[in-house]
Design a protein around this motif. Structure first.
Motif, PDB file in Angstrom:
ATOM      1  N   ALA A 154       0.818  -1.305   0.177  1.00 20.27           N
ATOM      2  CA  ALA A 154      -0.264   0.341   0.131  1.00 20.27           C
ATOM      3  C   ALA A 154       0.983   1.229  -0.133  1.00 20.27           C
ATOM      4  CB  ALA A 154      -1.335   0.266   1.172  1.00 20.27           C
ATOM      5  N   ASP A 155       2.094   0.932   0.510  1.00 22.92           N
ATOM      6  CA  ASP A 155       3.057   2.093   0.631  1.00 22.92           C
ATOM      7  C   ASP A 155       4.038   2.029  -0.104  1.00 22.92           C
ATOM      8  OD1 ASP A 155       4.594  -0.179   1.376  1.00 22.92           O
ATOM      9  OD2 ASP A 155       5.282   1.631   4.036  1.00 22.92           O
ATOM     10  N   ALA A 156       4.171   1.308  -1.399  1.00 20.79           N
ATOM     11  CA  ALA A 156       5.286   1.396  -2.163  1.00 20.79           C
ATOM     12  C   ALA A 156       4.967   2.533  -3.351  1.00 20.79           C
ATOM     13  CB  ALA A 156       4.580  -0.273  -3.240  1.00 20.79           C
ATOM     14  N   PRO A 157       6.268   2.553  -3.510  1.00 21.85           N
ATOM     15  CA  PRO A 157       6.972   4.280  -4.095  1.00 21.85           C
ATOM     16  C   PRO A 157       6.069   3.749  -5.316  1.00 21.85           C
ATOM     17  CG  PRO A 157       8.909   3.257  -3.820  1.00 21.85           C
ATOM     18  CD  PRO A 157       7.652   2.506  -2.855  1.00 21.85           C
ATOM     19  N   THR A 158       6.461   4.861  -6.597  1.00 19.04           N
ATOM     20  CA  THR A 158       6.426   4.404  -7.470  1.00 19.04           C
ATOM     21  C   THR A 158       7.488   4.487  -8.315  1.00 19.04           C
ATOM     22  OG1 THR A 158       4.845   6.614  -7.980  1.00 19.04           O
ATOM     23  CG2 THR A 158       5.655   6.302 -10.114  1.00 19.04           C
ATOM     24  N   GLY A 159       7.703   3.801  -9.397  1.00 19.15           N
ATOM     25  CA  GLY A 159       9.041   3.234 -10.141  1.00 19.15           C
ATOM     26  C   GLY A 159       8.296   1.549 -10.719  1.00 19.15           C
ATOM     27  N   THR A 160       9.468   0.677 -10.503  1.00 18.35           N
ATOM     28  CA  THR A 160       9.632  -0.677 -11.864  1.00 18.35           C
ATOM     29  C   THR A 160      10.532  -2.105 -10.313  1.00 18.35           C
ATOM     30  OG1 THR A 160      11.850  -0.142 -12.821  1.00 18.35           O
ATOM     31  CG2 THR A 160       9.074   0.315 -13.812  1.00 18.35           C
ATOM     32  N   THR A 161       9.524  -3.024  -9.893  1.00 22.25           N
ATOM     33  CA  THR A 161      10.688  -3.739  -9.570  1.00 22.25           C
ATOM     34  C   THR A 161      10.287  -5.011 -10.352  1.00 22.25           C
ATOM     35  OG1 THR A 161      10.749  -4.623  -7.156  1.00 22.25           O
ATOM     36  CG2 THR A 161       8.312  -4.120  -8.414  1.00 22.25           C
ATOM     37  N   PRO A 162      11.130  -5.853  -9.885  1.00 19.46           N
ATOM     38  CA  PRO A 162      11.321  -7.635 -10.745  1.00 19.46           C
ATOM     39  C   PRO A 162      10.440  -8.656 -10.000  1.00 19.46           C
ATOM     40  CG  PRO A 162      13.571  -6.559 -10.738  1.00 19.46           C
ATOM     41  CD  PRO A 162      12.580  -5.620  -9.621  1.00 19.46           C
ATOM     42  N   ILE A 163       9.835  -9.536 -10.905  1.00 15.73           N
ATOM     43  CA  ILE A 163      10.254 -10.649 -10.136  1.00 15.73           C
ATOM     44  C   ILE A 163      10.864 -11.436 -11.254  1.00 15.73           C
ATOM     45  CG2 ILE A 163       8.307 -13.078  -9.741  1.00 15.73           C
ATOM     46  CD1 ILE A 163       6.158 -10.489  -9.107  1.00 15.73           C
ATOM     47  N   SER A 164      11.680 -12.814 -10.860  1.00 16.94           N
ATOM     48  CA  SER A 164      12.317 -13.441 -11.516  1.00 16.94           C
ATOM     49  C   SER A 164      12.367 -14.794 -11.022  1.00 16.94           C
ATOM     50  CB  SER A 164      13.804 -12.938 -10.927  1.00 16.94           C
ATOM     51  OG  SER A 164      14.341 -13.616 -10.199  1.00 16.94           O
ATOM     52  N   PHE A 165      12.650 -15.721 -12.323  1.00 17.41           N
ATOM     53  CA  PHE A 165      12.717 -16.843 -11.564  1.00 17.41           C
ATOM     54  C   PHE A 165      13.366 -18.019 -12.692  1.00 17.41           C
ATOM     55  CE2 PHE A 165       8.548 -14.944 -13.499  1.00 17.41           C
ATOM     56  CZ  PHE A 165       7.423 -15.354 -12.496  1.00 17.41           C
ATOM     57  N   GLY A 166      14.852 -17.208 -12.230  1.00 18.11           N
ATOM     58  CA  GLY A 166      15.727 -17.723 -12.874  1.00 18.11           C
ATOM     59  C   GLY A 166      16.684 -18.832 -11.161  1.00 18.11           C
ATOM     60  N   GLU A 167      16.212 -19.643 -10.132  1.00 15.71           N
ATOM     61  CA  GLU A 167      16.792 -20.192  -9.664  1.00 15.71           C
ATOM     62  C   GLU A 167      15.610 -21.692  -9.347  1.00 15.71           C
ATOM     63  OE1 GLU A 167      19.254 -20.115  -7.686  1.00 15.71           O
ATOM     64  OE2 GLU A 167      19.215 -18.276  -7.841  1.00 15.71           O
ATOM     65  N   SER A 168      14.568 -21.711 -10.453  1.00 13.66           N
ATOM     66  CA  SER A 168      13.555 -22.261 -10.594  1.00 13.66           C
ATOM     67  C   SER A 168      15.037 -24.150 -11.234  1.00 13.66           C
ATOM     68  CB  SER A 168      12.676 -21.896 -11.690  1.00 13.66           C
ATOM     69  OG  SER A 168      11.988 -20.794 -10.865  1.00 13.66           O
ATOM     70  N   THR A 169      13.909 -25.016 -10.744  1.00 17.38           N
ATOM     71  CA  THR A 169      14.767 -26.148 -10.902  1.00 17.38           C
ATOM     72  C   THR A 169      13.778 -27.152 -11.587  1.00 17.38           C
ATOM     73  OG1 THR A 169      14.374 -27.798  -8.974  1.00 17.38           O
ATOM     74  CG2 THR A 169      16.241 -25.448  -9.743  1.00 17.38           C
ATOM     75  N   VAL A 170      14.607 -28.011 -13.171  1.00 18.58           N
ATOM     76  CA  VAL A 170      14.120 -29.057 -13.735  1.00 18.58           C
ATOM     77  C   VAL A 170      14.260 -30.090 -13.377  1.00 18.58           C
ATOM     78  CG1 VAL A 170      12.764 -29.505 -15.685  1.00 18.58           C
ATOM     79  CG2 VAL A 170      12.481 -27.270 -15.068  1.00 18.58           C
ATOM     80  N   SER A 171      13.697 -31.052 -13.056  1.00 17.41           N
ATOM     81  CA  SER A 171      13.838 -32.710 -13.347  1.00 17.41           C
ATOM     82  C   SER A 171      13.722 -33.699 -13.917  1.00 17.41           C
ATOM     83  CB  SER A 171      14.070 -33.183 -11.462  1.00 17.41           C
ATOM     84  OG  SER A 171      14.393 -32.515 -10.110  1.00 17.41           O
ATOM     85  N   LEU A 172      14.284 -34.242 -14.199  1.00 20.16           N
ATOM     86  CA  LEU A 172      14.495 -35.136 -15.123  1.00 20.16           C
ATOM     87  C   LEU A 172      13.949 -36.844 -14.430  1.00 20.16           C
ATOM     88  CD1 LEU A 172      16.482 -33.728 -18.287  1.00 20.16           C
ATOM     89  CD2 LEU A 172      13.860 -33.736 -17.877  1.00 20.16           C
ATOM     90  N   THR A 173      13.688 -38.027 -15.936  1.00 18.26           N
ATOM     91  CA  THR A 173      14.194 -38.879 -15.651  1.00 18.26           C
ATOM     92  C   THR A 173      15.592 -39.624 -16.109  1.00 18.26           C
ATOM     93  OG1 THR A 173      13.657 -40.083 -17.778  1.00 18.26           O
ATOM     94  CG2 THR A 173      11.414 -40.006 -16.623  1.00 18.26           C
ATOM     95  N   GLY A 174      15.901 -39.275 -15.746  1.00 22.75           N
ATOM     96  CA  GLY A 174      17.991 -39.258 -15.917  1.00 22.75           C
ATOM     97  C   GLY A 174      18.072 -38.281 -15.035  1.00 22.75           C
ATOM     98  N   ASP A 175      19.831 -38.961 -15.582  1.00 22.19           N
ATOM     99  CA  ASP A 175      20.892 -38.077 -13.992  1.00 22.19           C
ATOM    100  C   ASP A 175      21.226 -36.622 -14.160  1.00 22.19           C
ATOM    101  OD1 ASP A 175      20.716 -40.692 -13.466  1.00 22.19           O
ATOM    102  OD2 ASP A 175      22.835 -41.053 -14.813  1.00 22.19           O
ATOM    103  N   TYR A 176      20.891 -36.108 -15.309  1.00 19.91           N
ATOM    104  CA  TYR A 176      21.440 -34.743 -15.469  1.00 19.91           C
ATOM    105  C   TYR A 176      20.379 -34.132 -16.047  1.00 19.91           C
ATOM    106  CZ  TYR A 176      25.547 -37.220 -15.977  1.00 19.91           C
ATOM    107  OH  TYR A 176      26.271 -37.805 -15.889  1.00 19.91           O
ATOM    108  N   PRO A 177      19.904 -32.550 -15.018  1.00 13.67           N
ATOM    109  CA  PRO A 177      18.288 -31.943 -15.554  1.00 13.67           C
ATOM    110  C   PRO A 177      19.317 -30.820 -16.303  1.00 13.67           C
ATOM    111  CG  PRO A 177      20.132 -31.418 -12.893  1.00 13.67           C
ATOM    112  CD  PRO A 177      20.734 -31.858 -13.872  1.00 13.67           C
ATOM    113  N   PRO A 178      17.766 -30.371 -16.700  1.00 10.62           N
ATOM    114  CA  PRO A 178      18.045 -29.761 -17.985  1.00 10.62           C
ATOM    115  C   PRO A 178      18.632 -28.097 -17.535  1.00 10.62           C
ATOM    116  CG  PRO A 178      15.942 -29.803 -17.684  1.00 10.62           C
ATOM    117  CD  PRO A 178      16.540 -30.540 -16.576  1.00 10.62           C
ATOM    118  N   ALA A 179      18.789 -27.556 -18.136  1.00 13.79           N
ATOM    119  CA  ALA A 179      19.285 -25.944 -17.317  1.00 13.79           C
ATOM    120  C   ALA A 179      17.900 -24.805 -17.849  1.00 13.79           C
ATOM    121  CB  ALA A 179      20.122 -24.634 -18.688  1.00 13.79           C
ATOM    122  N   VAL A 180      18.031 -24.143 -16.708  1.00 14.61           N
ATOM    123  CA  VAL A 180      16.735 -23.032 -16.877  1.00 14.61           C
ATOM    124  C   VAL A 180      17.227 -21.971 -17.346  1.00 14.61           C
ATOM    125  CG1 VAL A 180      14.511 -22.396 -15.458  1.00 14.61           C
ATOM    126  CG2 VAL A 180      15.431 -24.801 -15.141  1.00 14.61           C
TER     127      VAL A 180
END
Length: 261
Positions: A154-180
């Motif tokens: 409610a008291d946020a100032p005027t401006g821009t601020t991000p929401i990032s998802f860069g720490e997300s992880t994905v797992s596969l049936t194999g041993d190596y996860p893909p890059a996100v």
């Protein structure tokens, strides 16, 4: 050495510095190639995470929803996705994620999707973990992985601020996860265009999770919900994988425009 008409003729340079420079460049390129090959061998494929809107406006005290899509072709040899941890990070001085609901992306026949959500507002982090039980070969394609409900302070100032998802992880049936590869959403508060202050997020792995995995509850249905059910493609070559990483943002933009069309 001079020519018959008296002009000076320059022979090959004997400057040792030039020879050293050539050797250094060759060594650097060699290490870069080795690193690229090792990285591609480890990541195999790339998973793309993107919000339905990369730029949105909201006033102080207003609540908005952001739908997040996931696109993955799995891994080498027909590996499918078995689990996803979508991690949204934001500045809690300006935003709060009040709710996070799973989408139907991981769903499939003869399996259930178990979910656990963690809202750690003091850490500026919201996490929704999803996994298939049993894995049943995993899944591939594109569709909605989660929907976030976000409230502007409610008291946020005027401006821009991000929401990032860069720490997300994905797992596969194999041993190596893909890059996100992720694309952030930028919230313009009260129509502002100046970037607001940053926030030092703690490591998501160190955050205490809320509760246990639960298979109850339906997925949040959206227009972008359906997975295309495509089969995984063969593993990428070095050039293709690096190109996918370099052009990740462009691919996400195209996919987002296609969903909007």
């Amino acid at each position: 050495m001079t020519s018959a008409d008296g002009d000076r003729v320059h022979g090959p340079s004997s400057d040792p510095r030039r020879a050293v420079a050539v050797i250094v460049v060759a060594v650097v390129l060699s290490f870069a190639s080795i690193t690229a090959v090792a990285s591609v061998a480890a990541i195999d494929q790339v998973a793309f995470v993107s919000p339905d809107r990369t730029e949105l406006e909201a006033d102080p005290g207003e609540t908005v929803e952001i739908t997040v899509a996931l696109e993955s072709r799995g891994g080498h040899g027909g590996e499918g996705v078995t689990a996803v941890a979508l991690i949204a990070q934001y500045n809690p001085d300006y935003l709060t994620v009040t709710d996070i609901e799973r989408g139907p992306w991981l769903e499939g026949e003869d399996t259930e999707v178990e979910t656990r959500s963690t809202l750690a507002d003091e850490a500026g982090t919201a996490i929704i973990e999803q996994r298939r039980e049993p894995a049943a070969g995993g899944t591939t394609g594109s569709g909605t992985i989660a929907t976030l409900t976000v409230r502007v302070a409610a008291d946020a100032p005027t401006g821009t601020t991000p929401i990032s998802f860069g720490e997300s992880t994905v797992s596969l049936t194999g041993d190596y996860p893909p890059a996100v590869v992720d694309e952030s959403a930028t919230v313009a508060i009260a129509g502002g265009n100046e970037s607001l202050g940053s926030f030092d997020h703690p490591d998501p792995d160190g955050l205490e999770r809320d509760g246990e995995f639960d298979s109850s509850g339906d997925a949040e249905e959206t227009d972008a919900a359906a997975s295309d059910g495509g089969a995984p493609v063969p593993g990428m070559t070095v050039g293709a994988a690096l190109a996918a990483l370099a052009l990740g943002t462009a691919a996400l933009a195209v996919a987002r425009d296609r969903r909007r069309g």
